[in-house]
Motif scaffolding. Sequence first.
Motif, short mmCIF file in Angstrom:
data_model
loop_
_atom_site.label_atom_id
_atom_site.label_comp_id
_atom_site.label_asym_id
_atom_site.label_seq_id
_atom_site.Cartn_x
_atom_site.Cartn_y
_atom_site.Cartn_z
N UNK A 40 -23.05 27.42 44.74
CA UNK A 40 -23.98 26.67 43.90
C UNK A 40 -23.30 25.47 43.25
N UNK A 41 -22.04 25.65 42.86
CA UNK A 41 -21.30 24.55 42.25
C UNK A 41 -21.05 23.43 43.26
N UNK A 42 -20.74 23.78 44.49
CA UNK A 42 -20.56 22.76 45.53
C UNK A 42 -21.87 22.00 45.74
N UNK A 43 -22.99 22.71 45.72
CA UNK A 43 -24.29 22.05 45.89
C UNK A 43 -24.56 21.08 44.74
N UNK A 44 -24.15 21.45 43.52
CA UNK A 44 -24.32 20.56 42.38
C UNK A 44 -23.50 19.29 42.55
N UNK A 45 -22.28 19.44 43.03
CA UNK A 45 -21.43 18.28 43.27
C UNK A 45 -22.05 17.40 44.35
N UNK A 46 -22.60 18.00 45.37
CA UNK A 46 -23.23 17.24 46.44
C UNK A 46 -24.37 16.37 45.91
N UNK A 47 -25.17 16.94 45.02
CA UNK A 47 -26.31 16.17 44.49
C UNK A 47 -25.84 14.90 43.80
N UNK A 48 -24.78 15.01 43.01
CA UNK A 48 -24.31 13.82 42.30
C UNK A 48 -23.67 12.82 43.24
N UNK A 49 -22.94 13.30 44.22
CA UNK A 49 -22.32 12.39 45.18
C UNK A 49 -23.41 11.59 45.91
N UNK A 50 -24.47 12.26 46.31
CA UNK A 50 -25.55 11.58 47.02
C UNK A 50 -26.26 10.58 46.12
N UNK A 51 -26.36 10.90 44.81
CA UNK A 51 -26.98 9.94 43.88
C UNK A 51 -26.15 8.67 43.75
N UNK A 52 -24.85 8.77 44.03
CA UNK A 52 -23.99 7.59 43.99
C UNK A 52 -24.11 6.75 45.26
N UNK A 53 -24.94 7.21 46.18
CA UNK A 53 -25.12 6.47 47.41
C UNK A 53 -24.12 6.83 48.49
#
Length: 416
Positions: A40-53
């Motif tokens: 779940x923590x990896x998924x949270x990191x993924x969401x923010x990385x994708x928001x950065x483009x």
Amino acid sequence: MLKLVLPALLLLVSPLAAAQDAEPVPFELYHWWGSAGERDAVDALQRYVEQLGVRWAESGRVQQSNLIGYRQTLAQRIEQGDGPDAAVVLSTDVRQLMNSNALLLLDDVAAANDWDEVVPTAVQRLSRVEGHWVSIPINIHSTNWIWLNAALAHQLDLPVLDTWDDLIVALEKARQAGLVPLAIGDEAGQHMLLFEAVSAGVGGAEFYRRVFLQLKPTEPDLELLKVVFARMRELSDYAQTAGLGLRWNEATAMVRTGKALAQLQGSWAIAEFNHFGLVEGQDYHCQRFPDTQGMVLFNSDQIVVFRNQRTSDSVRAAFATALMSPEVQRELNITKGAAPARVDAVADGFSGCGRKAIHDVRMGNMRGTLLESIAMSGASPMSVSHAFYPVVSSHFRGEISDQQALKALETVWVNQ
């Protein structure tokens, strides 16, 4: 976090690189996070990385391993010239990697984002080598927590476990009621977590600092260690699951499902409770291990960035900046169960355990009671930590006596 899943490969592809190159250059983060809560923590990191483009993809083989195996595989990849762009490591790995000239210095990113001001002093000691920022602290996991099944605690009419005597009374009540008092596996790392908490409770912060951080025990300290080993032996009588080969998250599951009253484990246990929908205060309780109130024994997961030519400096700087941003630190650690590695962290959205962790980190930073975990190899050279493990584990299993264990530790201190 002690029986680990070897590792998924996280690929971050810069949209700028994708526009310029026919085949985008992958940015690979190597990690060990494999339990349900860690996923779940990896998924949270993924969401923010994708928001950065930044485009995110994930691949790789997943297989059961341990931390030593993870380190060995990472070292082999670096030696073969096939290292990742970045990796999650423990603090003792940081200096070793820095000495091999494998790491990218992060001083410019740190200065631009005021890391010197916001990262707790004790954590900076793990992330900096010879004054240089060489790793990104992404959390502060505290290890001196005891987790209780709320329904069982209510059934047994347990008070807050402030003292050692309170703990023994609670464990004995659980045993008399036909319950598993203390969930723990047979892994040496789990035994070390218990040992460091008992040690801090017996001797206090300055004792812990002298004995395990400075590695300079005094004669009175050795007398206190006799008490520590006596208490560890007493706890082993309540560890009815010790020979079952449980991984740490399997022991957590016993508390979660009401099969055991309590577990001593790091704050990553929160991620498991969160994943399965449990609510703090309703389904489980978190308390500081008895007699360690005011102390925070901690591990900080570190991410290092390697020197290579596969990705641009701007991509790597953006990656480091994002990981230390208040927003990413907040969401990642709400999910992972840790406190952010920032003293200015906002506690909104954290559970009661998470809010207490943030408060305790701030107080520990001011009082000098934020102390590196010996179980998680943060406190001492790797050789010393590895020497402690078999002694503590053999003693907990009943294979050596209190006196034999103490003599073995004295040998470690003499030879370090």
